[in-house]
Design a protein around this motif. Structure first.
Motif, short mmCIF file in Angstrom:
data_model
loop_
_atom_site.label_atom_id
_atom_site.label_comp_id
_atom_site.label_asym_id
_atom_site.label_seq_id
_atom_site.Cartn_x
_atom_site.Cartn_y
_atom_site.Cartn_z
N PRO A 125 0.83 -1.21 0.00
CA PRO A 125 0.00 0.00 0.00
C PRO A 125 0.86 1.25 0.00
O PRO A 125 1.95 1.27 0.57
CB PRO A 125 -0.81 -0.11 1.30
CG PRO A 125 -0.07 -1.07 2.15
CD PRO A 125 0.69 -1.97 1.24
N PRO A 126 0.39 2.32 -0.64
CA PRO A 126 1.14 3.57 -0.61
C PRO A 126 1.29 4.07 0.83
O PRO A 126 0.40 3.90 1.65
CB PRO A 126 0.26 4.53 -1.43
CG PRO A 126 -0.60 3.66 -2.26
CD PRO A 126 -0.81 2.41 -1.47
N LEU A 133 -1.48 6.41 2.63
CA LEU A 133 -2.81 5.95 3.03
C LEU A 133 -2.94 5.93 4.55
O LEU A 133 -1.96 5.69 5.26
CB LEU A 133 -3.09 4.55 2.49
CG LEU A 133 -3.30 4.40 0.99
CD1 LEU A 133 -3.52 2.93 0.64
CD2 LEU A 133 -4.48 5.23 0.52
N LYS A 169 -4.99 1.40 4.53
CA LYS A 169 -3.95 0.39 4.33
C LYS A 169 -4.48 -1.01 4.62
O LYS A 169 -4.15 -1.97 3.92
CB LYS A 169 -2.73 0.67 5.21
CG LYS A 169 -1.87 1.79 4.69
CD LYS A 169 -0.67 2.03 5.59
CE LYS A 169 0.13 3.20 5.07
NZ LYS A 169 1.25 3.55 5.93
N TRP A 187 -6.43 -2.06 1.67
CA TRP A 187 -5.51 -2.40 0.59
C TRP A 187 -4.99 -3.83 0.78
O TRP A 187 -4.98 -4.63 -0.16
CB TRP A 187 -4.35 -1.41 0.56
CG TRP A 187 -3.34 -1.69 -0.51
CD1 TRP A 187 -2.40 -2.69 -0.52
CD2 TRP A 187 -3.17 -0.97 -1.74
NE1 TRP A 187 -1.65 -2.62 -1.67
CE2 TRP A 187 -2.10 -1.58 -2.43
CE3 TRP A 187 -3.80 0.13 -2.29
CZ2 TRP A 187 -1.66 -1.12 -3.66
CZ3 TRP A 187 -3.37 0.59 -3.52
CH2 TRP A 187 -2.31 -0.03 -4.20
N MET A 211 -4.48 0.98 -10.50
CA MET A 211 -3.89 1.33 -9.20
C MET A 211 -4.56 2.56 -8.59
O MET A 211 -4.86 2.59 -7.41
CB MET A 211 -2.39 1.55 -9.33
CG MET A 211 -1.62 0.30 -9.68
SD MET A 211 -1.61 -0.89 -8.36
CE MET A 211 -0.30 -0.25 -7.38
N ALA A 212 -4.81 3.59 -9.39
CA ALA A 212 -5.44 4.80 -8.85
C ALA A 212 -6.86 4.52 -8.39
O ALA A 212 -7.30 5.06 -7.37
CB ALA A 212 -5.43 5.91 -9.92
N GLU A 267 -6.54 2.80 -5.07
CA GLU A 267 -6.19 3.78 -4.04
C GLU A 267 -7.42 4.55 -3.60
O GLU A 267 -7.66 4.73 -2.40
CB GLU A 267 -5.12 4.74 -4.56
CG GLU A 267 -3.76 4.13 -4.72
CD GLU A 267 -2.76 5.05 -5.41
OE1 GLU A 267 -3.13 6.20 -5.76
OE2 GLU A 267 -1.62 4.61 -5.61
N SER A 268 -8.22 5.00 -4.56
CA SER A 268 -9.43 5.76 -4.23
C SER A 268 -10.42 4.90 -3.46
O SER A 268 -11.05 5.37 -2.51
CB SER A 268 -10.09 6.27 -5.52
OG SER A 268 -9.24 7.15 -6.18
N CYS A 298 -9.71 2.37 -1.50
CA CYS A 298 -9.18 2.17 -0.14
C CYS A 298 -9.36 3.43 0.71
O CYS A 298 -9.67 3.33 1.90
CB CYS A 298 -7.71 1.76 -0.19
SG CYS A 298 -7.47 0.11 -0.87
#
Length: 136
Positions: free
Chosen positions: A23-24, A27, A32, A35, A53-54, A57-58, A60
């Motif tokens: 996870p980035p 987050l 996370k 994710w 991926m984006a 992310e959104s 999550c």
């Protein structure tokens, strides 16, 4: 289609081979966790690509917000006192919006049972559309 089938070639840049991405770092804790729950499943199904991926992310972020707002209302109560009397907690509307966004993004990522279709079901589970009770 009759005739010889064309030779198919693998196009590079599709599903990410190897391990599932982490996870980035930006987050939140709840995001996370989501994710770590959903990304491995998407990776296993080869749906976790550079262009999704984006969206993940959104998704999550939205799922994490739902949990954060729930914790907030759990600690502060679902109703707040105002000069005009009790009203729903302001986080309630934000949570509803985050739930709606998470649901839409989950559907886009095929994380909902409806979007997963009949994948993994046996022919016996799928049936032919005729219930045995209907014919009895």
């Amino acid at each position: 289609m009759k005739g010889r089938k064309p030779n198919l070639q693998v196009i590079e840049g599709g599903a990410a081979p190897g391990r599932c991405p982490s996870p980035p770092s930006w987050l939140t804790t709840h995001a996370k966790r989501e994710w770590k729950r959903s990304a491995p499943e998407l990776h296993r199904r080869k749906l976790l690509t550079a262009d999704t991926m984006a969206t993940l992310e959104s998704y999550c972020v939205a799922a994490g917000q739902v949990r954060e707002f729930e914790e907030m209302m759990g600690a502060e109560g679902r109703m707040v006192s105002t000069e005009n009397g009790p009203k729903p907690h302001p986080a309630f509307k934000m949570q509803q919006a985050a739930m709606r966004e998470a649901r839409l993004l989950a559907a886009e990522l095929a994380l909902t049972p409806h979007r997963q279709g009949t994948k993994g079901k046996t022919e016996e589970d799928k049936g032919n559309g005729w219930d045995s009770d209907f014919l009895a």
